[in-house]
Design an enzyme around this catalytic site. Structure first.
Site: not given
Ligand code: NAD
Length: 419
Positions: A107
């Protein structure tokens, strides 16, 4: 263990220790994987367009390369720490092991608020990170990807930075996944995590006797994972009744028009101001009764303080480590079916593996192939975990962790403990 506001690293360490105790793991082996194999801290000083120098820290953790090169995304937030990056890299070790791809866990983190940057300044920051971190990247070492705060455009700049410094058009093998398709990305990567989340939900519905077409769903976070999961759920006939993002929440018991909301958020950056639903505080998201709740924002969101408000049959962990261990115990006691993060959101890393294969072998894959393989791998792994959990009378989280850890231990045994 303290049960409120546990950090991602605390949760990762707790999960490992509990699993190691259950499988009576040899202490010498546990010590080998309790800490990351390598951590790197970088200091970046990119010059922004207006001439200001933006100083920031960046972190890389390669937790394990027992089963293959480290794999894991780049998180860019104002609060990311080395501890958070280490915890996430540990989770990646179990995720890649569980989903059965030949990778270890890694990471990165860039500690800066990228949301306040213009696209040109973001590019300057990303290129600065890529230049400094390049010697830690590589198809046999560590292959980053997007995570919170970074996207495919950023991965395109990283790919360009590396081939530019080599003076070649392409890189020797795959240095980064989640790139734009035109320069070696894979069709279907953007939607892969969200679709994978939904495939595990549908599989869970089958076990619990819930009809997906009659399911109401609540989603915390409307970024890549949350919005793509919402789209796929609508395709499957489910109704999304509430979503939230960092700006606030939105409720519509009749079902939110997800395609319109996706268009709105891509234009305005958040769900704030979308008028086809009632605004609500983002903290109320866990109060809405539903069949399925998807935390898809960030870590430690479901805690012992708010878990009592949750009224759902299924919790599908789209985010990494969204549930603290204390809250997890309460959910289990209440009989709520939790699909753990290392299973639920593994679709992204699985399709990243396909991108890695495509680039390494100079092959091209069609979106139908990608989606077909994603579906088979997610549902097949769900079935493996479910069968294990039933046979041992344990939760899906414990079953996932045992399968994943046992495979890593098998890898250590196969390699041998000597250097
Ligand atoms: P992103 O940055 O695209 O989206 C994050 C979202 O969460 C945004 O809409 C943001 O406004 C919202 N957010 C942040 N804090 C918040 C809160 N307190 N209350 C409500 N909403 C809130 O990120 P992503 O890529 O969608 O990733 C989201 C999660 O999924 C993370 O934990 C990430 O590690 C995990 N993840 C992502 C992927 C991927 O392929 N993108 C893969 C595995 C895991």
């Amino acid at each position: 263990m303290d049960t409120v506001n546990n950090s991602i690293l605390q949760i990762a360490r707790y999960n490992l220790q509990q699993t190691a105790d259950r499988i009576a793991l040899d202490e010498a082996v546990l010590n080998r994987i309790a800490d990351p194999k390598e951590t790197i801290e970088l200091r970046l000083s990119p010059v922004l367009k207006d001439g200001r120098v933006a100083n920031m820290s960046a972190f890389i953790s390669r937790h394990s390369d027992i089963l293959g090169p480290a794999k894991g995304g780049i998180r860019m937030t104002s609060s990311v720490t080395m501890d958070e990056v280490i915890g996430l890299s540990m989770e990646m070790t179990w995720k890649t092991s569980l989903i059965g791809v030949p990778f270890g866990g890694g990471k990165s983190g860039i500690r800066y608020d990228g949301t306040s940057l213009s696209s040109e300044d973001k590019e300057r920051v990303i290129r600065s990170f890529a230049r400094s971190a390049k010697r830690h990247f590589g198809p046999e070492l560590y292959i980053p990807a997007p995570d919170m705060g970074t996207n495919e455009r950023d991965m395109g700049h990283i790919r360009d930075c590396i081939s530019y410094s080599e003076g070649t058009s392409i890189t020797k093998g795959c240095f980064v996944t989640g790139k734009p398709i035109i320069i070696g990305g894979i069709p279907g990567r953007r939607a892969a995590t969200g679709k994978g989340v939904v495939y595990t939900i549908i599989a869970a519905c089958g076990k619990l006797g819930i009809e997906p077409q009659k399911m109401s769903v609540v989603i915390q976070g409307f970024g890549n994972v949350g919005s793509e999961a919402a789209r796929e759920l609508v395709t499957q006939g489910a109704k999304i009744i509430a979503v939230s993002d960092v700006s606030g929440g939105l409720l519509n018991e009749q079902g939110i028009d997800i395609e319109e909301l996706v268009k709105y958020t891509s234009q305005y950056g958040s769900i704030e101001g979308f008028d086809r639903g009632d605004p609500m505080p983002k903290e109320s998201i866990f109060n809405i009764p539903c069949e399925c709740l998807i935390p898809a924002a960030s870590g430690s969101q479901i805690t012992t303080e708010n878990v009592g408000q949750i009224n759902a049959a299924i919790i599908a962990e789209g985010a990494n480590a969204p549930t603290t261990p204390g809250a997890d115990d309460i959910l289990n006691n209440r009989g709520i079916f939790v699909i753990p993060d290392i299973l639920c959101n593994a679709g992204g890393v699985f399709v990243s593996y396909l991108e890695y294969v495509q680039e390494t072998q100079h092959e091209q894959m069609m979106v139908e192939q990608v989606e077909n393989r994603l579906y088979k791998r997610m549902t097949g792994t769900f079935e493996t975990v479910y069968t294990y959990s039933q046979s041992k009378g344990m939760t899906m989280r414990n079953a996932s962790m045992e399968i994943a850890l046992n495979r890593v231990v098998d890898g250590i045994t196969a390699r041998g403990l000597l250097p």
